[in-house]
Design a protein around this motif. Structure first.
Motif, short mmCIF file in Angstrom:
data_model
loop_
_atom_site.label_atom_id
_atom_site.label_comp_id
_atom_site.label_asym_id
_atom_site.label_seq_id
_atom_site.Cartn_x
_atom_site.Cartn_y
_atom_site.Cartn_z
N TRP A 150 1.03 -1.64 -0.05
CA TRP A 150 -0.71 0.09 0.45
C TRP A 150 0.95 1.05 0.43
N GLY A 196 -0.23 4.28 -0.12
CA GLY A 196 -1.19 5.48 0.55
C GLY A 196 -2.78 6.27 -0.33
N THR A 197 -2.13 5.51 -1.05
CA THR A 197 -3.66 5.29 -2.45
C THR A 197 -3.56 3.94 -3.13
N SER A 198 -3.05 3.19 -3.30
CA SER A 198 -2.77 2.38 -4.47
C SER A 198 -2.09 1.04 -4.06
N GLU A 247 -3.70 6.32 8.61
CA GLU A 247 -4.30 6.25 6.79
C GLU A 247 -4.94 5.51 6.62
#
Length: 376
Positions: free
Chosen positions: A55, A57-59, A86
């Motif tokens: 991961w 942070g976005t994908s 997060e």
């Protein structure tokens, strides 16, 4: 060290948290601690099911990604708690591995260990009752058992509810009792007791997996409990009756009925025909159309609303005594006692004669008399 989630099997993760200690390498030694801006706790979240993806942070990416944790209660005592808050794109029914490592005030980084395994599972388990069979009619207390599908996190709990049909509705009698045998994909409960004869019951089961997901669709079965035996009787031939040329016996028949206020229904009647003065009897075998000494053979009768008939009868022989036995069964498996009628079959006509009067012309006749004999 990760302290939350406590279990490695979860259905929601809003935060990952734990502790980090900067210990000296030996007793009485010095540790820099984790109190300055240099100190930090970092985390890596790997999707093991998908392969080496992390991961970012976005994908999810095949590139190793290290994310920052928030330090809490930072103190000079070389102790800190941390949180990772997060939002992670968790995918259900997958295995994840979380790696956490810290860096102290002078830049020493901890060893990245084997990681903490998490199974993320939001899929409700499914359940099915295999015993008793739905709408079955039973004469014994059943073991309640079935199957469950709780993949990924595994089967954790099985709950059983038992209701009784009273009047026009179900009345709950047993609520949320736990199955006493739980396996990987099956379960059973042997604690059912106190059933009432002639009563309909409903069993409802729900299951929970180890990620705390409950089954959305419950499994339901009904069964009828019947321990009263049916009553069977023989009408024809009559007991100790006589049959022959003038009173034939081409069909054997009788009655059968359930007893009590409510029953499971009549299932079948078996009939056995034999002859002989004692054991071993000769039994009529319709398959071979012959008498078999000592070999019992039961015939299946045809059933009506409250009667039964059997037309598979032998060629009766004159001058013999026969035995007809019948036994009834209901749908629940209760068996009646065997009833027996005996009869004599006689094909020889009786002989008779007139002794008085003995002349054609008489002046008086007070009595008419004669003789009669039946050689059978």
């Amino acid at each position: 060290m990760i302290t939350y989630p406590v279990s490695g099997m979860v259905n929601s993760i809003s935060v990952i948290s734990g502790t980090c200690n900067d210990w000296a390498g030996f007793a009485g030694g010095y540790s820099a601690g984790m109190s300055t801006s240099i100190a930090k706790v970092e985390i890596r979240v790997q999707d093991v099911t998908a392969g080496t993806t992390y991961w970012n942070g976005t994908s999810w990416s095949e590139v190793i990604s290290t994310r920052a944790c928030i330090t809490v209660n930072t103190a000079l005592s070389s102790y800190t708690t941390w949180q990772y808050t997060e939002s992670v794109g968790w995918v259900s029914d997958r295995e994840y591995r979380v790696y956490v490592f810290g860096t102290d005030d002078i830049g020493n980084q901890g060893v990245i260990g084997a990681g903490y395994t998490i199974f993320y599972d939001t899929t409700p388990p499914t359940v099915g009752i295999e015993s008793p069979v739905d709408a079955s009619k039973l004469n014994s207390v059943p073991v309640i058992s079935g199957t469950a599908n709780a993949l990924v996190s595994g089967l954790g709990d099985v709950r059983i509810y038992v209701s009784t049909w009273v009047g026009s509705s179900w009345v709950l009698g047993i609520s949320s009792v736990a199955a006493n045998n739980i396996y990987q994909s099956s379960w059973s409960w042997t604690g059912l007791s106190g059933l009432s004869d002639g009563t309909t019951y409903q069993v409802v089961v729900k299951v929970r997996d180890n990620a705390n997901n409950w089954s959305m669709i419950y499994s339901t079965r009904t069964f009828f409990y019947d321990i009263t035996v049916p009553e069977v009787g023989i009408v024809r031939p009559s007991d100790e009756g006589f049959y022959g040329s003038s009173l034939g016996l081409s069909t054997i028949s009788g009655t059968i009925a359930e007893q009590g206020s409510s029953g499971s229904g009549v299932s079948r009647v078996l009939v056995r025909i034999s002859t002989g003065s004692g054991e071993p009897y000769s039994y009529w075998a319709p398959g071979s159309s012959s008498w078999e000494v000592g070999v019992s053979s039961w015939l299946v009768g045809s059933i009506g609303a409250s009667y039964w008939t059997s037309i598979s009868t032998p060629m009766w022989q004159g001058g013999k005594e026969y035995r007809v036995e019948a036994q009834g069964y209901d749908v629940a498996g209760n068996t009646s006692t065997i009833v027996t009628n005996t009869f004599t079959y006689d094909t020889v006509l009786p002989q008779s004669g007139i002794t008085v009067p003995n002349a054609r012309y008489l002046t008086s006749l007070g009595t008419i008399s004669g003789t009669g004999v039946d050689v059978n």
